[in-house]
Design a protein around this motif. Structure first.
Motif, PDB file in Angstrom:
ATOM      1  N   HIS A 177       2.881 -16.506 -57.845  1.00  8.37           N
ATOM      2  CA  HIS A 177       1.813 -17.109 -58.650  1.00  8.37           C
ATOM      3  C   HIS A 177       2.500 -18.035 -59.653  1.00  8.37           C
ATOM      4  CE1 HIS A 177      -1.663 -17.858 -61.006  1.00  8.37           C
ATOM      5  NE2 HIS A 177      -2.364 -16.791 -60.628  1.00  8.37           N
ATOM      6  N   VAL A 178       2.713 -19.292 -59.231  1.00  8.08           N
ATOM      7  CA  VAL A 178       3.535 -20.221 -59.997  1.00  8.08           C
ATOM      8  C   VAL A 178       2.979 -20.439 -61.401  1.00  8.08           C
ATOM      9  CG1 VAL A 178       4.442 -22.563 -60.112  1.00  8.08           C
ATOM     10  CG2 VAL A 178       4.378 -21.361 -57.915  1.00  8.08           C
ATOM     11  N   GLU A 179       1.689 -20.709 -61.505  1.00  8.79           N
ATOM     12  CA  GLU A 179       1.099 -21.016 -62.810  1.00  8.79           C
ATOM     13  C   GLU A 179       1.229 -19.833 -63.771  1.00  8.79           C
ATOM     14  OE1 GLU A 179      -0.379 -21.288 -59.926  1.00  8.79           O
ATOM     15  OE2 GLU A 179      -0.895 -23.410 -59.633  1.00  8.79           O
ATOM     16  N   LEU A 180       0.959 -18.620 -63.290  1.00 13.39           N
ATOM     17  CA  LEU A 180       1.075 -17.435 -64.130  1.00 13.39           C
ATOM     18  C   LEU A 180       2.517 -17.243 -64.591  1.00 13.39           C
ATOM     19  CD1 LEU A 180       0.045 -14.812 -65.394  1.00 13.39           C
ATOM     20  CD2 LEU A 180       0.308 -13.708 -63.156  1.00 13.39           C
ATOM     21  N   GLU A 181       3.455 -17.398 -63.673  1.00 15.30           N
ATOM     22  CA  GLU A 181       4.858 -17.195 -64.026  1.00 15.30           C
ATOM     23  C   GLU A 181       5.345 -18.241 -65.015  1.00 15.30           C
ATOM     24  OE1 GLU A 181       7.066 -16.859 -60.382  1.00 15.30           O
ATOM     25  OE2 GLU A 181       5.811 -15.219 -59.648  1.00 15.30           O
ATOM     26  N   GLN A 182       4.900 -19.483 -64.854  1.00 16.61           N
ATOM     27  CA  GLN A 182       5.268 -20.528 -65.809  1.00 16.61           C
ATOM     28  C   GLN A 182       4.715 -20.223 -67.190  1.00 16.61           C
ATOM     29  OE1 GLN A 182       3.868 -24.164 -63.998  1.00 16.61           O
ATOM     30  NE2 GLN A 182       5.800 -24.516 -62.909  1.00 16.61           N
ATOM     31  N   SER A 183       3.463 -19.748 -67.230  1.00  9.49           N
ATOM     32  CA  SER A 183       2.843 -19.410 -68.506  1.00  9.49           C
ATOM     33  C   SER A 183       3.598 -18.287 -69.205  1.00  9.49           C
ATOM     34  CB  SER A 183       1.379 -19.012 -68.285  1.00  9.49           C
ATOM     35  OG  SER A 183       0.778 -18.581 -69.489  1.00  9.49           O
ATOM     36  N   LEU A 184       3.956 -17.257 -68.457  1.00 10.42           N
ATOM     37  CA  LEU A 184       4.695 -16.144 -69.052  1.00 10.42           C
ATOM     38  C   LEU A 184       6.074 -16.584 -69.528  1.00 10.42           C
ATOM     39  CD1 LEU A 184       3.775 -13.300 -66.528  1.00 10.42           C
ATOM     40  CD2 LEU A 184       2.900 -13.593 -68.850  1.00 10.42           C
ATOM     41  N   ALA A 185       6.727 -17.453 -68.748  1.00 11.91           N
ATOM     42  CA  ALA A 185       8.055 -17.941 -69.127  1.00 11.91           C
ATOM     43  C   ALA A 185       7.992 -18.751 -70.422  1.00 11.91           C
ATOM     44  CB  ALA A 185       8.651 -18.772 -68.003  1.00 11.91           C
TER      45      ALA A 185
ATOM     46  N   LYS B 216       7.725 -13.980 -72.229  1.00 13.60           N
ATOM     47  CA  LYS B 216       7.338 -12.620 -71.841  1.00 13.60           C
ATOM     48  C   LYS B 216       8.143 -12.172 -70.621  1.00 13.60           C
ATOM     49  CE  LYS B 216       2.768 -12.834 -73.930  1.00 13.60           C
ATOM     50  NZ  LYS B 216       1.319 -12.593 -73.786  1.00 13.60           N
ATOM     51  N   GLN B 217       9.433 -11.935 -70.863  1.00 14.75           N
ATOM     52  CA  GLN B 217      10.355 -11.622 -69.776  1.00 14.75           C
ATOM     53  C   GLN B 217      10.031 -10.289 -69.111  1.00 14.75           C
ATOM     54  OE1 GLN B 217      12.681 -13.774 -68.541  1.00 14.75           O
ATOM     55  NE2 GLN B 217      12.807 -12.252 -66.887  1.00 14.75           N
ATOM     56  N   ALA B 218       9.582  -9.313 -69.888  1.00 15.68           N
ATOM     57  CA  ALA B 218       9.272  -8.003 -69.296  1.00 15.68           C
ATOM     58  C   ALA B 218       8.174  -8.126 -68.254  1.00 15.68           C
ATOM     59  CB  ALA B 218       8.871  -7.016 -70.389  1.00 15.68           C
TER      60      ALA B 218
ATOM     61  N   LEU C  28       6.414  -8.709 -62.398  1.00 12.31           N
ATOM     62  CA  LEU C  28       5.926  -9.493 -61.262  1.00 12.31           C
ATOM     63  C   LEU C  28       6.992  -9.612 -60.183  1.00 12.31           C
ATOM     64  CD1 LEU C  28       3.936 -12.420 -62.952  1.00 12.31           C
ATOM     65  CD2 LEU C  28       3.054 -10.296 -61.981  1.00 12.31           C
ATOM     66  N   ALA C  29       8.241  -9.793 -60.590  1.00  9.42           N
ATOM     67  CA  ALA C  29       9.332  -9.930 -59.610  1.00  9.42           C
ATOM     68  C   ALA C  29       9.507  -8.651 -58.803  1.00  9.42           C
ATOM     69  CB  ALA C  29      10.631 -10.297 -60.325  1.00  9.42           C
ATOM     70  N   ASP C  30       9.245  -7.507 -59.438  1.00 10.63           N
ATOM     71  CA  ASP C  30       9.411  -6.230 -58.738  1.00 10.63           C
ATOM     72  C   ASP C  30       8.373  -6.017 -57.640  1.00 10.63           C
ATOM     73  OD1 ASP C  30      11.579  -5.579 -60.309  1.00 10.63           O
ATOM     74  OD2 ASP C  30      10.430  -4.352 -61.712  1.00 10.63           O
ATOM     75  N   ILE C  31       7.251  -6.746 -57.697  1.00 13.32           N
ATOM     76  CA  ILE C  31       6.211  -6.582 -56.673  1.00 13.32           C
ATOM     77  C   ILE C  31       6.738  -6.956 -55.296  1.00 13.32           C
ATOM     78  CG2 ILE C  31       3.971  -7.441 -55.847  1.00 13.32           C
ATOM     79  CD1 ILE C  31       3.173  -7.799 -58.782  1.00 13.32           C
ATOM     80  N   ALA C  32       7.502  -8.046 -55.247  1.00 14.49           N
ATOM     81  CA  ALA C  32       8.032  -8.529 -53.962  1.00 14.49           C
ATOM     82  C   ALA C  32       9.504  -8.879 -54.140  1.00 14.49           C
ATOM     83  CB  ALA C  32       7.242  -9.739 -53.473  1.00 14.49           C
ATOM     84  N   PRO C  33      10.395  -7.880 -54.093  1.00 16.01           N
ATOM     85  CA  PRO C  33      11.829  -8.148 -54.234  1.00 16.01           C
ATOM     86  C   PRO C  33      12.339  -9.013 -53.085  1.00 16.01           C
ATOM     87  CG  PRO C  33      11.449  -5.879 -53.540  1.00 16.01           C
ATOM     88  CD  PRO C  33      10.109  -6.455 -53.884  1.00 16.01           C
TER      89      PRO C  33
END
Length: 288
Positions: free
Chosen positions: A71-79, A83-85, A90-95
């Motif tokens: 989810h590119v937009e969500l990940e960009q927003s968190l970055a 909000k690294q945690a 999110l990264a752990d969902i699909a290693p």
């Protein structure tokens, strides 16, 4: 030795036992504590060394595939918000080692038919796992042995490459709810496999060959796909996986019942889903 690295997870069901929750949400996306049900099952596969997941799906189930996608937009927003945690969550969902492939089941014709829909994604003579997403298989609570039962069953399969069917002991009064394994009177200990003679669907308690119930985890040879391709409809006028397993036994191939060490939660019904959320949330430290 043939490497077993693929698991077929049928997710095409309507989830009628979870209505009205599952009317617009795939039952596999219903949360159990802090993540969807399907994520628990995929994590179980990864922990056992299975990293290629085949989802047998249908129209209206895109949310499952989206969950494991980027989810590119969500990940960009968190970055941008630092909000690294949450990014790590999110990264752990699909290693990186996980691959997800989807195939459609064009019509509801039973579990055996759903499994057969994935046959073309297996190499010739490639073994595979089948994992039913309604059931969570969890270790005993903290302090007990935490090794996963699917990993244990994989170890049994690697010893002799015999098909493995995971079972658990159920109360005698409940055997008529399940497929019950006939082991010729033998009783495997927890974490052990014994040769099985057959499966009896929902027997009368007085006539049940054991109290060992099939719980939705299978390690199977490719031969099952060949048998399913010619399997006539059985109970409910559907193609049944257990019928193909019986034919495998009739051919003289050995199939073993693996007795689980942990516990199960049937999240395909409201009571089981509530039990899983309550018990697992408490064990995770949440106040409920």
């Amino acid at each position: 030795m043939h490497t077993l690295r693929k698991a077929i997870i049928p997710v095409a069901g309507f989830g009628t036992r979870l209505l009205p929750i599952s009317k617009a949400i795939p039952k596999e996306m219903v949360p159990v504590v802090d993540r969807p049900l399907i994520q628990h099952v995929v994590e179980e596969a990864l922990a056992a060394g299975i990293n290629e997941i085949i989802l047998v799906t249908r129209t209206g189930k895109a949310a499952i595939e989206d969950h494991f996608d980027t989810h590119v937009e969500l990940e960009q927003s968190l970055a941008e918000k630092g909000k690294q945690a949450l990014l790590d969550t999110l990264a752990d969902i699909a290693p990186p080692e996980l691959t997800i492939t989807s195939v459609r089941q064009p019509e509801a014709r039973g579990l055996g038919h759903a499994v057969l829909c994935a046959a073309h994604l297996l190499a010739s003579n490639e073994p595979f796992a089948v994992m039913l997403p309604d059931v969570l298989v969890k270790p005993q609570p903290a302090g007990a042995d935490q090794e996963g039962d699917l990993r244990r069953m994989m170890a049994c399969w690697q010893q002799n490459e015999r098909a493995q069917i995971m079972v658990e002991a159920v109360p005698e009064a409940h055997v008529q709810r399940y497929g019950i394994i006939d082991c010729g009177g033998r009783q495997p200990g927890a974490g052990q496999s014994v040769a099985m003679h057959g499966v009896v669907e929902k027997p009368d308690p007085a006539e049940a060959p054991s109290r060992l119930a099939v719980i939705g985890r299978y390690l199977l040879p490719y031969r099952i796909m060949e048998l399913l391709s010619t399997q006539p409809p059985g109970a409910g006028n559907e193609v049944q996986l257990t019928d193909a397993i019986d034919r495998l036994l009739q051919e003289g191939q050995q199939v073993e019942a693996f007795r689980m060490h942990g516990r199960t939660f049937d999240c395909g019904n409201i009571a089981g889903w509530l039990q899983a959320n309550t018990q697992l949330a408490r064990e995770a430290g949440y106040e409920v």
